[in-house]
Design an enzyme around this catalytic site. Structure first.
Site, PDB file in Angstrom:
ATOM      1  N   HIS A  39       0.844  -1.200   0.000  1.00 28.11           N
ATOM      2  CA  HIS A  39       0.000   0.000   0.000  1.00 28.11           C
ATOM      3  C   HIS A  39       0.878   1.249   0.000  1.00 28.11           C
ATOM      4  O   HIS A  39       2.084   1.164   0.224  1.00 28.11           O
ATOM      5  CB  HIS A  39      -0.897   0.018   1.244  1.00 28.11           C
ATOM      6  N   HIS A 121       5.791   6.194  -1.399  1.00 27.36           N
ATOM      7  CA  HIS A 121       6.505   4.956  -1.724  1.00 27.36           C
ATOM      8  C   HIS A 121       5.666   3.754  -1.299  1.00 27.36           C
ATOM      9  O   HIS A 121       4.765   3.882  -0.484  1.00 27.36           O
ATOM     10  CB  HIS A 121       7.865   4.908  -1.020  1.00 27.36           C
TER      11      HIS A 121
END
Length: 173
Positions: A39, A121
Site C-alpha cells: 500500500h 513509496h
C-alpha cells in the site's frame, strides 16, 4: 487500535508489485512484505481509541478524492530501517496535494503527527540491503487511483496484517 490512511493498489498492480518485491528480495535479502500488505501510506495516525476510530471511519466514508495516476519508476531505500521501496523519480504533485489536504483536515481532529517530509513509496522489503540500480531493472508501473482507505494494523503470530475499516466515496462523474 493502530490506524493509517492509505491508497491500496488494485489486484493486478499488487501482483506486479509482488513480482518486483520477489526480484528485489533476490538481490537485497531482508523480509518481503506480503502482496496483501502492499500500500501507499498517506497519513499514519498511530494508536486511536475505538470511539475516535468510528468517527474517523465516518469522516473517511464522506470523503471523495480526485482520481489520479501515479508513475512508479524508481527504486528507493531508507537506510535506518533497511526499507527497499518503489516510488516515483520525481515528486508527484497530486499525491503531495492529497497528503496535505488530509493533514489539513486531520489536525483539527486532534491528529498532530504530520511528518516533516512526505516521500510517496510502497515498501517491498524490510531489513534489506540497498538495491543496486545496475542489477535491478527500473520499475515502470502506473497506478490509477480513485479512493483512499482507513486501515487498521493488527500484529499477530503471523506478522502484521492490515484491515480496511472504511473507504472514501467514489468521485462524482
Amino acid at each position: 487500535m493502530r490506524l493509517f490512511l492509505a491508497l491500496v493498489p488494485p489486484p493486478a498492480l499488487r501482483e506486479r508489485l509482488g513480482e518486483l518485491a520477489d526480484l528485489a528480495h533476490a538481490h537485497c535479502g531482508g523480509r518481503r512484505v506480503p502482496d496483501e500488505s502492499l500500500h501507499l501510506t498517506l497519513a499514519f495516525l498511530g494508536e486511536v481509541e475505538k470511539t475516535r476510530a468510528e468517527a474517523l471511519a465516518d469522516w473517511v466514508r464522506g470523503l471523495t478524492i480526485a482520481p489520479g495516476e501515479w508513475r512508479l519508476d524508481a527504486w528507493g531505500h531508507f537506510r535506518r530501517p533497511g526499507i527497499v521501496w518503489v516510488g516515483g523519480q520525481r515528486p508527484d504533485p497530486a499525491l503531495t496535494a492529497l497528503h496535505h489536504r488530509l493533514w489539513e483536515a486531520l489536525e483539527p481532529r486532534g491528529f498532530a503527527t504530520r511528518p516533516g517530509r512526505f516521500v510517496p513509496h510502497i515498501t517491498l522489503l524490510r531489513q534489506a540491503a540497498r538495491p543496486d540500480p545496475d542489477t535491478l531493472p527500473a520499475p515502470a508501473l502506473s497506478w490509477a487511483y480513485a479512493r483512499l482507505d482507513l486501515m487498521r494494523s493488527v500484529s499477530g503470530h503471523r506478522g502484521v496484517r492490515y484491515h480496511c475499516l472504511a473507504s472514501s466515496a467514489p468521485a462524482p462523474g
